[in-house]
Design a protein around this motif. Structure first.
Motif, mmCIF file in Angstrom:
data_model
loop_
_atom_site.group_PDB
_atom_site.id
_atom_site.type_symbol
_atom_site.label_atom_id
_atom_site.label_comp_id
_atom_site.label_asym_id
_atom_site.label_seq_id
_atom_site.Cartn_x
_atom_site.Cartn_y
_atom_site.Cartn_z
ATOM 1 N N TRP A 1 6.324 -55.283 42.132
ATOM 2 C CA TRP A 1 5.550 -54.050 42.068
ATOM 3 C C TRP A 1 4.202 -54.266 42.737
ATOM 4 N N VAL A 2 3.748 -53.297 43.535
ATOM 5 C CA VAL A 2 2.451 -53.360 44.211
ATOM 6 C C VAL A 2 1.450 -52.481 43.467
ATOM 7 N N ASP A 3 1.739 -51.168 43.403
ATOM 8 C CA ASP A 3 0.851 -50.221 42.736
ATOM 9 C C ASP A 3 1.525 -48.857 42.719
ATOM 10 N N GLY A 4 1.337 -48.111 41.658
ATOM 11 C CA GLY A 4 1.932 -46.782 41.579
ATOM 12 C C GLY A 4 3.428 -46.856 41.799
ATOM 13 N N GLY A 5 3.941 -46.058 42.749
ATOM 14 C CA GLY A 5 5.368 -46.070 43.065
ATOM 15 C C GLY A 5 5.733 -47.055 44.154
ATOM 16 N N GLU A 6 4.765 -47.856 44.611
ATOM 17 C CA GLU A 6 5.034 -48.810 45.695
ATOM 18 C C GLU A 6 5.468 -50.161 45.143
ATOM 19 N N ASN A 7 6.545 -50.690 45.689
ATOM 20 C CA ASN A 7 7.002 -52.033 45.379
ATOM 21 C C ASN A 7 7.735 -52.569 46.591
ATOM 22 N N ARG A 8 7.910 -53.875 46.646
ATOM 23 C CA ARG A 8 8.540 -54.502 47.808
ATOM 24 C C ARG A 8 9.716 -55.363 47.378
ATOM 25 N N SER A 9 10.819 -55.178 48.095
ATOM 26 C CA SER A 9 12.002 -56.004 47.877
ATOM 27 C C SER A 9 12.098 -57.035 48.995
ATOM 28 N N THR A 10 12.468 -58.239 48.623
ATOM 29 C CA THR A 10 12.654 -59.319 49.581
ATOM 30 C C THR A 10 14.098 -59.812 49.467
ATOM 31 N N VAL B 1 4.564 -35.718 46.641
ATOM 32 C CA VAL B 1 5.074 -34.819 45.612
ATOM 33 C C VAL B 1 5.672 -35.601 44.440
ATOM 34 N N LEU B 2 6.017 -36.872 44.670
ATOM 35 C CA LEU B 2 6.527 -37.741 43.611
ATOM 36 C C LEU B 2 5.521 -38.846 43.282
ATOM 37 N N LEU B 3 4.242 -38.525 43.471
ATOM 38 C CA LEU B 3 3.107 -39.361 43.073
ATOM 39 C C LEU B 3 2.901 -40.598 43.934
ATOM 40 N N GLY B 4 3.438 -40.616 45.130
ATOM 41 C CA GLY B 4 3.258 -41.757 46.020
ATOM 42 C C GLY B 4 2.426 -41.399 47.233
ATOM 43 N N ASN B 5 2.399 -42.327 48.186
ATOM 44 C CA ASN B 5 1.649 -42.151 49.433
ATOM 45 C C ASN B 5 2.504 -42.415 50.660
ATOM 46 N N ASN B 6 3.813 -42.198 50.567
ATOM 47 C CA ASN B 6 4.736 -42.458 51.676
ATOM 48 C C ASN B 6 4.624 -43.893 52.185
ATOM 49 N N GLU B 7 4.547 -44.837 51.260
ATOM 50 C CA GLU B 7 4.454 -46.247 51.631
ATOM 51 C C GLU B 7 5.735 -46.734 52.299
ATOM 52 N N GLY B 8 6.827 -46.069 51.995
ATOM 53 C CA GLY B 8 8.141 -46.396 52.534
ATOM 54 C C GLY B 8 9.131 -45.387 51.984
ATOM 55 N N ALA B 9 10.372 -45.517 52.396
ATOM 56 C CA ALA B 9 11.421 -44.663 51.832
ATOM 57 C C ALA B 9 11.512 -44.958 50.338
ATOM 58 N N ASN B 10 11.943 -43.956 49.565
ATOM 59 C CA ASN B 10 12.073 -44.231 48.133
ATOM 60 C C ASN B 10 13.451 -44.846 47.855
ATOM 61 N N PRO B 11 13.636 -45.432 46.677
ATOM 62 C CA PRO B 11 14.880 -46.151 46.393
ATOM 63 C C PRO B 11 16.148 -45.320 46.556
ATOM 64 N N VAL B 12 16.115 -44.035 46.200
ATOM 65 C CA VAL B 12 17.336 -43.248 46.363
ATOM 66 C C VAL B 12 17.621 -42.971 47.835
ATOM 67 N N GLU B 13 16.575 -42.969 48.672
ATOM 68 C CA GLU B 13 16.790 -42.868 50.125
ATOM 69 C C GLU B 13 17.359 -44.179 50.662
ATOM 70 N N PHE C 1 11.415 -55.035 52.432
ATOM 71 C CA PHE C 1 11.524 -53.578 52.435
ATOM 72 C C PHE C 1 10.514 -53.004 51.445
ATOM 73 N N THR C 2 9.690 -52.092 51.931
ATOM 74 C CA THR C 2 8.718 -51.439 51.066
ATOM 75 C C THR C 2 9.324 -50.157 50.527
ATOM 76 N N ASN C 3 9.335 -50.057 49.208
ATOM 77 C CA ASN C 3 9.784 -48.847 48.525
ATOM 78 C C ASN C 3 8.542 -48.041 48.168
ATOM 79 N N GLY C 4 8.566 -46.764 48.446
ATOM 80 C CA GLY C 4 7.456 -45.893 48.099
ATOM 81 C C GLY C 4 7.966 -44.552 47.631
ATOM 82 N N GLU C 5 7.067 -43.633 47.512
ATOM 83 C CA GLU C 5 7.407 -42.268 47.118
ATOM 84 C C GLU C 5 6.562 -41.307 47.939
ATOM 85 N N PRO C 6 7.066 -40.107 48.171
ATOM 86 C CA PRO C 6 6.239 -39.095 48.837
ATOM 87 C C PRO C 6 5.177 -38.580 47.853
#
Length: 188
Positions: free
Chosen positions: A42-51, A78-90, A71-76
């Motif tokens: 986990w990085v912060d908020g909805g952002e986390n990174r998978s290795t 509208v889902l409380l993120g900053n578009n750090e990356g695609a979200n997990p369901v994407e 791979f950086t997982n993020g959220e848009p």
């Protein structure tokens, strides 16, 4: 001269290596057991990174990868993120598209079918009421996923339909999504 005699690859796959792999698995089914692994931080908020790097397969720990895949997982927003990356369901749609595509290409090559063009578009419907526990009746996760495949191959429509049905039934990611798979979540 028969053109088939000179074909060493089909759809970008080495047919000799494919045959050798199949024979090795027939002779020693234990070689078919693989364990893939990923770690996530986990990085912060909805952002986390998978290795992803190592895995076990074909009877040994694989050492062919000289670098991590990150791979950086993020959220848009509208889902409380900053578009750090695609979200997990994407990423799940990405994994599904990649696996169905690879499975199709592999089994087409095994069947002697040359693919000239293949692309897919995926869409999935999710009701966030399930994730947020706002509605006990709402499905948690995708309610449905649709794969639209644009494919041109040197075979009949019937052969193509059979290939796609077979690929859907034999894609590991598709089957993981389509059937219940035990998942445990434990503290370390």
């Amino acid at each position: 001269m028969n053109a088939q005699v000179n074909i060493k690859t089909r759809n970008g796959l080495d047919l000799i290596q494919m045959g050798q792999t199949i024979e090795a698995l027939k002779n020693d089914p234990g070689l078919a057991q693989f364990e893939f692994r990923a770690s996530n931080e986990w990085v912060d908020g909805g952002e986390n990174r998978s290795t992803i790097r190592g895995f076990y397969g074909a009877g040994a720990e694989d050492e062919s990868r000289d670098k991590d895949f990150v791979f950086t997982n993020g959220e848009p927003p509208v889902l409380l993120g900053n578009n750090e990356g695609a979200n997990p369901v994407e990423f799940l749609l990405h994994a599904l598209a990649g696996c169905v595509t690879t499975t199709t290409v592999l089994h087409a090559a095994a069947r002697g079918i040359t693919i000239r063009k293949l692309s897919t578009r995926l869409s999935g419907n999710i009701n966030l009421e399930g994730l947020l526990a706002l509605n006990d009746e709402a499905v948690v996760g995708y309610e449905s996923i649709r794969i639209l495949m644009d494919i041109e191959a040197d075979c009949s429509d019937e052969e193509l339909d059979d290939l796609l049905s077979f690929a859907r039934d034999h894609s590991p990611v598709c089957n993981t999504v389509c059937r219940p798979v035990p998942v445990t979540l434990e503290r370390v």
